[in-house]
Write a protein that holds these residues in place. Structure first.
Motif, PDB file in Angstrom:
ATOM      1  N   ASP A 151       0.821  -1.202   0.000  1.00  0.00           N
ATOM      2  CA  ASP A 151       0.000   0.000   0.000  1.00  0.00           C
ATOM      3  C   ASP A 151       0.857   1.256   0.000  1.00  0.00           C
ATOM      4  OD1 ASP A 151       0.725  -0.935   2.500  1.00  0.00           O
ATOM      5  OD2 ASP A 151      -1.274  -0.883   3.352  1.00  0.00           O
ATOM      6  N   ASN A 152       2.177   1.105  -0.055  1.00  0.00           N
ATOM      7  CA  ASN A 152       3.067   2.243  -0.292  1.00  0.00           C
ATOM      8  C   ASN A 152       3.260   2.514  -1.777  1.00  0.00           C
ATOM      9  OD1 ASN A 152       3.820   2.984   2.392  1.00  0.00           O
ATOM     10  ND2 ASN A 152       5.170   1.218   2.490  1.00  0.00           N
ATOM     11  N   TYR A 153       2.808   1.600  -2.640  1.00  0.00           N
ATOM     12  CA  TYR A 153       3.032   1.762  -4.074  1.00  0.00           C
ATOM     13  C   TYR A 153       2.060   2.757  -4.705  1.00  0.00           C
ATOM     14  CZ  TYR A 153       6.336  -2.151  -4.709  1.00  0.00           C
ATOM     15  OH  TYR A 153       7.437  -2.972  -4.679  1.00  0.00           O
ATOM     16  N   SER A 154       0.938   2.971  -4.079  1.00  0.00           N
ATOM     17  CA  SER A 154      -0.082   3.833  -4.674  1.00  0.00           C
ATOM     18  C   SER A 154       0.351   5.292  -4.659  1.00  0.00           C
ATOM     19  CB  SER A 154      -1.401   3.673  -3.922  1.00  0.00           C
ATOM     20  OG  SER A 154      -1.244   4.004  -2.564  1.00  0.00           O
ATOM     21  N   GLY A 155      -0.331   6.082  -5.470  1.00  0.00           N
ATOM     22  CA  GLY A 155      -0.042   7.507  -5.507  1.00  0.00           C
ATOM     23  C   GLY A 155      -0.701   8.245  -4.355  1.00  0.00           C
ATOM     24  N   VAL A 156      -0.824   9.546  -4.516  1.00  0.00           N
ATOM     25  CA  VAL A 156      -1.366  10.413  -3.477  1.00  0.00           C
ATOM     26  C   VAL A 156      -2.820  10.723  -3.807  1.00  0.00           C
ATOM     27  CG1 VAL A 156      -1.052  12.599  -2.249  1.00  0.00           C
ATOM     28  CG2 VAL A 156       0.929  11.387  -3.191  1.00  0.00           C
ATOM     29  N   HIS A 157      -3.676  10.663  -2.801  1.00  0.00           N
ATOM     30  CA  HIS A 157      -5.081  10.956  -3.032  1.00  0.00           C
ATOM     31  C   HIS A 157      -5.234  12.403  -3.496  1.00  0.00           C
ATOM     32  CE1 HIS A 157      -9.350  11.565  -2.283  1.00  0.00           C
ATOM     33  NE2 HIS A 157      -9.476  10.247  -2.299  1.00  0.00           N
ATOM     34  N   PRO A 158      -6.119  12.659  -4.474  1.00  0.00           N
ATOM     35  CA  PRO A 158      -6.281  14.041  -4.971  1.00  0.00           C
ATOM     36  C   PRO A 158      -6.596  15.063  -3.889  1.00  0.00           C
ATOM     37  CG  PRO A 158      -7.378  12.492  -6.435  1.00  0.00           C
ATOM     38  CD  PRO A 158      -6.901  11.688  -5.254  1.00  0.00           C
ATOM     39  N   ALA A 159      -7.343  14.668  -2.866  1.00  0.00           N
ATOM     40  CA  ALA A 159      -7.664  15.615  -1.791  1.00  0.00           C
ATOM     41  C   ALA A 159      -6.422  15.990  -0.993  1.00  0.00           C
ATOM     42  CB  ALA A 159      -8.725  15.029  -0.870  1.00  0.00           C
ATOM     43  N   VAL A 160      -5.478  15.071  -0.896  1.00  0.00           N
ATOM     44  CA  VAL A 160      -4.231  15.365  -0.196  1.00  0.00           C
ATOM     45  C   VAL A 160      -3.364  16.289  -1.048  1.00  0.00           C
ATOM     46  CG1 VAL A 160      -2.133  14.366   0.786  1.00  0.00           C
ATOM     47  CG2 VAL A 160      -4.329  13.221   1.110  1.00  0.00           C
ATOM     48  N   GLY A 190      -6.262   2.223  26.891  1.00  0.00           N
ATOM     49  CA  GLY A 190      -5.104   2.354  27.751  1.00  0.00           C
ATOM     50  C   GLY A 190      -3.768   2.474  27.051  1.00  0.00           C
ATOM     51  N   VAL A 191      -3.756   2.633  25.719  1.00  0.00           N
ATOM     52  CA  VAL A 191      -2.495   2.811  24.990  1.00  0.00           C
ATOM     53  C   VAL A 191      -1.882   4.158  25.372  1.00  0.00           C
ATOM     54  CG1 VAL A 191      -1.495   3.120  22.684  1.00  0.00           C
ATOM     55  CG2 VAL A 191      -3.205   1.316  23.090  1.00  0.00           C
ATOM     56  N   ASP A 192      -0.565   4.191  25.489  1.00  0.00           N
ATOM     57  CA  ASP A 192       0.130   5.407  25.922  1.00  0.00           C
ATOM     58  C   ASP A 192       0.599   6.288  24.777  1.00  0.00           C
ATOM     59  OD1 ASP A 192       0.365   5.015  28.944  1.00  0.00           O
ATOM     60  OD2 ASP A 192       1.163   3.113  28.189  1.00  0.00           O
ATOM     61  N   ILE A 193       0.952   5.668  23.650  1.00  0.00           N
ATOM     62  CA  ILE A 193       1.497   6.442  22.537  1.00  0.00           C
ATOM     63  C   ILE A 193       1.224   5.687  21.244  1.00  0.00           C
ATOM     64  CG2 ILE A 193       3.838   5.434  22.559  1.00  0.00           C
ATOM     65  CD1 ILE A 193       4.881   8.366  22.233  1.00  0.00           C
ATOM     66  N   VAL A 194       0.970   6.435  20.162  1.00  0.00           N
ATOM     67  CA  VAL A 194       0.590   5.847  18.877  1.00  0.00           C
ATOM     68  C   VAL A 194       1.457   6.407  17.766  1.00  0.00           C
ATOM     69  CG1 VAL A 194      -1.243   5.757  17.130  1.00  0.00           C
ATOM     70  CG2 VAL A 194      -1.818   5.437  19.526  1.00  0.00           C
ATOM     71  N   SER A 195       1.864   5.529  16.856  1.00  0.00           N
ATOM     72  CA  SER A 195       2.416   5.970  15.579  1.00  0.00           C
ATOM     73  C   SER A 195       1.246   6.064  14.611  1.00  0.00           C
ATOM     74  CB  SER A 195       3.460   4.979  15.067  1.00  0.00           C
ATOM     75  OG  SER A 195       4.548   4.875  15.959  1.00  0.00           O
ATOM     76  N   LEU A 196       0.849   7.274  14.271  1.00  0.00           N
ATOM     77  CA  LEU A 196      -0.337   7.501  13.456  1.00  0.00           C
ATOM     78  C   LEU A 196       0.047   7.502  11.985  1.00  0.00           C
ATOM     79  CD1 LEU A 196      -3.385   8.242  13.320  1.00  0.00           C
ATOM     80  CD2 LEU A 196      -2.664  10.644  13.400  1.00  0.00           C
ATOM     81  N   GLY A 197      -0.514   6.553  11.231  1.00  0.00           N
ATOM     82  CA  GLY A 197      -0.142   6.393   9.839  1.00  0.00           C
ATOM     83  C   GLY A 197      -0.930   7.273   8.895  1.00  0.00           C
ATOM     84  N   GLY A 198      -0.284   7.694   7.811  1.00  0.00           N
ATOM     85  CA  GLY A 198      -0.934   8.431   6.747  1.00  0.00           C
ATOM     86  C   GLY A 198      -0.509   7.967   5.366  1.00  0.00           C
ATOM     87  N   THR A 199       0.764   7.617   5.232  1.00  0.00           N
ATOM     88  CA  THR A 199       1.333   7.325   3.918  1.00  0.00           C
ATOM     89  C   THR A 199       0.651   6.149   3.237  1.00  0.00           C
ATOM     90  OG1 THR A 199       3.446   8.132   4.768  1.00  0.00           O
ATOM     91  CG2 THR A 199       3.490   6.921   2.694  1.00  0.00           C
ATOM     92  N   LYS A 200       0.344   5.086   3.982  1.00  0.00           N
ATOM     93  CA  LYS A 200      -0.271   3.905   3.393  1.00  0.00           C
ATOM     94  C   LYS A 200      -1.747   4.118   3.057  1.00  0.00           C
ATOM     95  CE  LYS A 200       2.684   0.243   5.333  1.00  0.00           C
ATOM     96  NZ  LYS A 200       3.830   1.080   5.688  1.00  0.00           N
ATOM     97  N   ASN A 201      -2.301   5.263   3.416  1.00  0.00           N
ATOM     98  CA  ASN A 201      -3.725   5.488   3.239  1.00  0.00           C
ATOM     99  C   ASN A 201      -4.024   6.742   2.421  1.00  0.00           C
ATOM    100  OD1 ASN A 201      -6.399   4.584   3.682  1.00  0.00           O
ATOM    101  ND2 ASN A 201      -6.671   5.972   5.412  1.00  0.00           N
ATOM    102  N   GLY A 202      -3.084   7.112   1.537  1.00  0.00           N
ATOM    103  CA  GLY A 202      -3.355   8.202   0.618  1.00  0.00           C
ATOM    104  C   GLY A 202      -2.508   9.436   0.742  1.00  0.00           C
ATOM    105  N   ALA A 203      -1.620   9.479   1.734  1.00  0.00           N
ATOM    106  CA  ALA A 203      -0.739  10.641   1.878  1.00  0.00           C
ATOM    107  C   ALA A 203       0.511  10.476   1.018  1.00  0.00           C
ATOM    108  CB  ALA A 203      -0.351  10.842   3.337  1.00  0.00           C
ATOM    109  N   MET A 204       1.210  11.572   0.795  1.00  0.00           N
ATOM    110  CA  MET A 204       2.461  11.523   0.061  1.00  0.00           C
ATOM    111  C   MET A 204       3.589  10.983   0.937  1.00  0.00           C
ATOM    112  SD  MET A 204       4.570  14.670  -1.721  1.00  0.00           S
ATOM    113  CE  MET A 204       3.237  15.032  -2.864  1.00  0.00           C
TER     114      MET A 204
END
Length: 352
Positions: free
Chosen positions: A15-24, A200-214
């Motif tokens: 899912d890193n192979y896709s391009g960037v969503h037009p809205a992004v 109860g999670v303390d910290i998160v790595s919030l993803g964007g790239t695999k879901n339409g971000a550059m």
């Protein structure tokens, strides 16, 4: 500039192979022009804080970074002293796909546990959560889980709550690698906070790239005990963007409305469609349920290489003839159908 690739060619490798969503892309254009204060003191990073708090609670704070490995290393560094160790599944991305960065750059020991489905449990954590006070052993002071996991499986909110309660009872903190957090939330039918802040999670790595971000990720702190030194560690680890508005604008575009959900829902649906299209073919089997946007299939000998003549994807376990197929926000039904037809033809050829 001349286009150098065939924009009609699709694959199922990542899912890193896709391009960037037009809205992004539109958000990047909107954020461009004029001057904005550098290093995060800009209007778009301020808006991102508001967006993140709507998803994760008023205590949440976002630290935008360039990539997922950086987000994971920074998150874990901020949880641990120099003598700390991290309990993680043996298949976790931090263990198998980050080039040793958590240990070499982050300076921490990974304490890994084999799992049948990529998921930790309190009982599995206990296989490594011992030796507290032993000066000869890296101290197990954090747990890292991945949602969805590297095997495409999901933790329920209750399962994460059990892990967090157990870890906190041992004096450990909990990190969630959320490179595909949107796919997980959609598949579970929950909000993002249901299996993070509220579990109860303390910290998160919030993803964007695999879901339409550059190229946009963020470390998001969720508890008072998390995030120590992040303001310094981000620079120290070369993850502090000078023109941070362009990272923040991408995440705002994804998470301010429903784009994160729409993109993930589509990717998940395409994975479900793909599995259904090849399930039942002779010699094709599946080791794990298809719960998010990944399909893990075992194929007859030679089938993978035949299909790869037309579509790119990776072996997952070459010895077991297991491959991984990933769908993403721009995977079309026609792409899935053409790929499934290629698999079917290759299987039929292998059994002829």
């Amino acid at each position: 500039m001349q286009q150098l690739h065939d924009s009609d060619r699709r694959g199922f490798a990542s899912d890193n192979y896709s391009g960037v969503h037009p809205a992004v892309l539109e958000a990047l254009t909107t954020a461009n022009g004029g001057h904005q204060t550098a290093y995060g003191a800009d209007d778009y990073t301020a808006r991102l804080q508001e967006v993140v708090r709507r998803h994760f609670g008023d205590q949440a704070e976002a630290f935008p970074v360039f990539n997922g490995t950086g987000a994971n290393v920074l998150s874990l560094q901020s949880l641990l002293p120099r003598w700390g160790g991290v309990v993680a599944a043996a298949t976790a991305h931090i263990n198998v796909d980050e080039g040793g960065a958590p240990e070499r750059v982050g300076g921490m020991k990974l304490l890994t546990v084999p799992t049948p489905d990529g998921k930790l449990t309190p009982e599995l954590i206990d296989l490594q959560a011992h030796g507290f006070g032993d000066e000869h052993r890296a101290q197990p002071l954090a747990v890292s889980i991945t949602q969805s996991t590297e095997l495409g499986t999901l933790y329920t909110a209750d399962e994460i709550r059990a892990i967090a309660d157990h870890a906190h009872g041992l004096g450990m903190l909990v990190h969630l690698d959320g490179a595909r957090i949107s796919n997980a939330a959609v598949a579970l039918g929950t909000e993002l906070r249901d299996f993070t802040t509220d579990a109860g999670v303390d910290i998160v790595s919030l993803g964007g790239t695999k879901n339409g971000a550059m190229g946009a990720e963020a470390v998001v702190t969720l508890s008072e005990r998390a995030g120590e030194g992040l303001v310094y560690l981000r620079k120290l680890n070369m993850q502090l963007a000078s023109k941070m508005r362009f990272i923040s604008a991408q995440l705002v575009a994804l998470y301010e409305g429903d784009l994160w959900r729409e993109n993930a829902a589509h990717a998940n649906a395409m994975a479900t469609r793909l599995r259904a299209a090849v399930e039942g073919l002779p010699g094709v089997s599946f080791a794990y349920p298809t719960q998010a946007n990944g399909v893990f299939a075992s194929l007859p000998t030679g089938v993978a290489d035949r299909v790869r003549e037309r579509f790119f994807f990776y072996d997952w376990d070459a010895a077991g003839r297991e491959v991984r197929w990933m769908c993403t926000w721009d995977t079309a039904e026609a792409d899935v159908d053409a790929f499934a037809a290629a698999v079917r033809e290759a299987v039929e050829a292998s059994t002829a």
